[in-house]
Scaffold this motif. Structure first.
Motif, PDB file in Angstrom:
ATOM      1  N   SER A   1      47.670  76.260  27.368  1.00 56.04           N
ATOM      2  CA  SER A   1      47.716  77.652  26.932  1.00 56.04           C
ATOM      3  C   SER A   1      47.029  78.561  27.940  1.00 56.04           C
ATOM      4  N   PHE A   2      45.885  78.122  28.479  1.00 55.15           N
ATOM      5  CA  PHE A   2      45.197  78.926  29.481  1.00 55.15           C
ATOM      6  C   PHE A   2      46.044  79.102  30.736  1.00 55.15           C
ATOM      7  N   ILE A   3      46.749  78.073  31.155  1.00 50.49           N
ATOM      8  CA  ILE A   3      47.592  78.166  32.349  1.00 50.49           C
ATOM      9  C   ILE A   3      48.747  79.135  32.117  1.00 50.49           C
ATOM     10  N   VAL A   4      49.418  79.012  30.972  1.00 51.10           N
ATOM     11  CA  VAL A   4      50.555  79.885  30.677  1.00 51.10           C
ATOM     12  C   VAL A   4      50.099  81.332  30.558  1.00 51.10           C
ATOM     13  N   VAL A   5      49.019  81.566  29.825  1.00 50.49           N
ATOM     14  CA  VAL A   5      48.519  82.925  29.648  1.00 50.49           C
ATOM     15  C   VAL A   5      48.005  83.486  30.971  1.00 50.49           C
ATOM     16  N   GLY A   6      47.355  82.658  31.774  1.00 48.27           N
ATOM     17  CA  GLY A   6      46.834  83.122  33.054  1.00 48.27           C
ATOM     18  C   GLY A   6      47.931  83.576  33.991  1.00 48.27           C
ATOM     19  N   PHE A   7      48.994  82.779  34.129  1.00 48.46           N
ATOM     20  CA  PHE A   7      50.099  83.184  34.993  1.00 48.46           C
ATOM     21  C   PHE A   7      50.844  84.389  34.427  1.00 48.46           C
ATOM     22  N   GLY A   8      50.977  84.452  33.115  1.00 47.06           N
ATOM     23  CA  GLY A   8      51.610  85.621  32.510  1.00 47.06           C
ATOM     24  C   GLY A   8      50.807  86.888  32.747  1.00 47.06           C
ATOM     25  N   LEU A   9      49.485  86.775  32.657  1.00 45.49           N
ATOM     26  CA  LEU A   9      48.617  87.922  32.900  1.00 45.49           C
ATOM     27  C   LEU A   9      48.678  88.360  34.357  1.00 45.49           C
ATOM     28  N   LEU A  10      48.676  87.403  35.281  1.00 44.85           N
ATOM     29  CA  LEU A  10      48.777  87.756  36.701  1.00 44.85           C
ATOM     30  C   LEU A  10      50.095  88.452  37.012  1.00 44.85           C
ATOM     31  N   LEU A  11      51.186  87.950  36.445  1.00 46.58           N
ATOM     32  CA  LEU A  11      52.486  88.572  36.673  1.00 46.58           C
ATOM     33  C   LEU A  11      52.531  89.974  36.078  1.00 46.58           C
ATOM     34  N   GLN A  12      51.990  90.140  34.889  1.00 44.00           N
ATOM     35  CA  GLN A  12      51.979  91.450  34.249  1.00 44.00           C
ATOM     36  C   GLN A  12      51.127  92.441  35.047  1.00 44.00           C
ATOM     37  N   MET A  13      49.991  91.988  35.563  1.00 38.05           N
ATOM     38  CA  MET A  13      49.144  92.876  36.364  1.00 38.05           C
ATOM     39  C   MET A  13      49.831  93.264  37.668  1.00 38.05           C
ATOM     40  N   LEU A  14      50.518  92.321  38.300  1.00 41.52           N
ATOM     41  CA  LEU A  14      51.213  92.612  39.549  1.00 41.52           C
ATOM     42  C   LEU A  14      52.312  93.646  39.333  1.00 41.52           C
ATOM     43  N   VAL A  15      53.113  93.461  38.308  1.00 36.96           N
ATOM     44  CA  VAL A  15      54.186  94.415  38.017  1.00 36.96           C
ATOM     45  C   VAL A  15      53.600  95.768  37.627  1.00 36.96           C
ATOM     46  N   SER A  16      52.518  95.767  36.857  1.00 34.20           N
ATOM     47  CA  SER A  16      51.915  97.020  36.404  1.00 34.20           C
ATOM     48  C   SER A  16      51.321  97.815  37.564  1.00 34.20           C
ATOM     49  N   VAL A  17      50.729  97.137  38.526  1.00 35.50           N
ATOM     50  CA  VAL A  17      50.153  97.846  39.673  1.00 35.50           C
ATOM     51  C   VAL A  17      51.250  98.531  40.478  1.00 35.50           C
ATOM     52  N   PHE A  18      52.330  97.845  40.737  1.00 35.28           N
ATOM     53  CA  PHE A  18      53.432  98.460  41.496  1.00 35.28           C
ATOM     54  C   PHE A  18      54.083  99.588  40.713  1.00 35.28           C
ATOM     55  N   ALA A  19      54.247  99.410  39.401  1.00 35.24           N
ATOM     56  CA  ALA A  19      54.843 100.469  38.582  1.00 35.24           C
ATOM     57  C   ALA A  19      53.925 101.678  38.508  1.00 35.24           C
ATOM     58  N   ALA A  20      52.630 101.446  38.377  1.00 33.88           N
ATOM     59  CA  ALA A  20      51.684 102.563  38.314  1.00 33.88           C
ATOM     60  C   ALA A  20      51.660 103.336  39.625  1.00 33.88           C
ATOM     61  N   TYR A  21      51.707 102.621  40.743  1.00 35.40           N
ATOM     62  CA  TYR A  21      51.721 103.308  42.034  1.00 35.40           C
ATOM     63  C   TYR A  21      52.973 104.150  42.187  1.00 35.40           C
ATOM     64  N   SER A  22      54.112 103.577  41.841  1.00 40.83           N
ATOM     65  CA  SER A  22      55.358 104.324  42.024  1.00 40.83           C
ATOM     66  C   SER A  22      55.433 105.525  41.085  1.00 40.83           C
ATOM     67  N   LEU A  23      54.898 105.411  39.882  1.00 38.95           N
ATOM     68  CA  LEU A  23      54.942 106.546  38.961  1.00 38.95           C
ATOM     69  C   LEU A  23      53.895 107.605  39.314  1.00 38.95           C
ATOM     70  N   ALA A  24      52.806 107.205  39.937  1.00 37.10           N
ATOM     71  CA  ALA A  24      51.764 108.176  40.276  1.00 37.10           C
ATOM     72  C   ALA A  24      52.022 108.883  41.589  1.00 37.10           C
ATOM     73  N   ARG A  25      52.589 108.200  42.573  1.00 37.76           N
ATOM     74  CA  ARG A  25      52.711 108.770  43.913  1.00 37.76           C
ATOM     75  C   ARG A  25      54.111 109.262  44.266  1.00 37.76           C
TER      76      ARG A  25
END
Length: 152
Positions: free
Chosen positions: A80-104
């Motif tokens: 469960s920790f492995i699945v949640v950890g990779f899911g969290l990393l993927l969500q953070m990566l997508v969110s950072v790129f989306a936030a940058y594109s929407l802000a700039r």
């Protein structure tokens, strides 16, 4: 520099306001940590009946943890920790790129994309992940058919 709390309690001053803040914050701590403390204490309790709850166990035991080890619960927990950890990393990566594109970057449809992202964030993940039966072409439980049920 002033910091204001989410409850707006920093603007209130005086002994009555301080007492109110302490009571509200104390209640919030009890509400949020109470179930976790109860779960932790029941893990060390020897009682088999889950309805007999006490905040302090009569006798401490590690038998529950030994049984969990025998039934490979720790392996499931690691999975469960492995699945949640990779899911969290993927969500953070997508969110950072989306936030940058929407802000700039300014582009046509930016408000629609932002509104779409906000609406999907407001929905629980289970609603998004599980398809409804009426949207499935193979499911006939929600669609009307010519052969209606007749009462028995």
């Amino acid at each position: 520099m002033r910091f204001d709390s989410a409850l707006g309690l920093e603007s209130r001053r005086g002994p009555l306001a301080t007492t109110g803040k302490i009571l509200i914050y104390g209640l919030m701590v009890v509400v949020f940590t109470g179930p976790l403390v109860g779960l932790l204490m029941s893990a060390f309790n020897k009682t088999l009946d889950p309805t007999s709850f006490s905040l302090w166990p009569d006798e401490f035991t590690l038998e529950n943890f030994i049984q969990a080890k025998d039934k490979n619960v720790y392996l499931y927990l690691l999975n469960s920790f492995i699945v949640v950890g990779f899911g969290l990393l993927l969500q953070m990566l997508v969110s950072v790129f989306a936030a940058y594109s929407l802000a700039r970057k300014k582009f046509r449809g930016m408000t629609f994309v932002m509104l779409l992202m906000l609406t999907t964030m407001m929905l629980p993940e289970e609603i998004i992940a599980i398809p409804s039966p009426s949207s499935s072409p193979t499911c006939r439980c929600c669609t009307s058919t010519s052969s209606a049920r007749t009462p028995a």
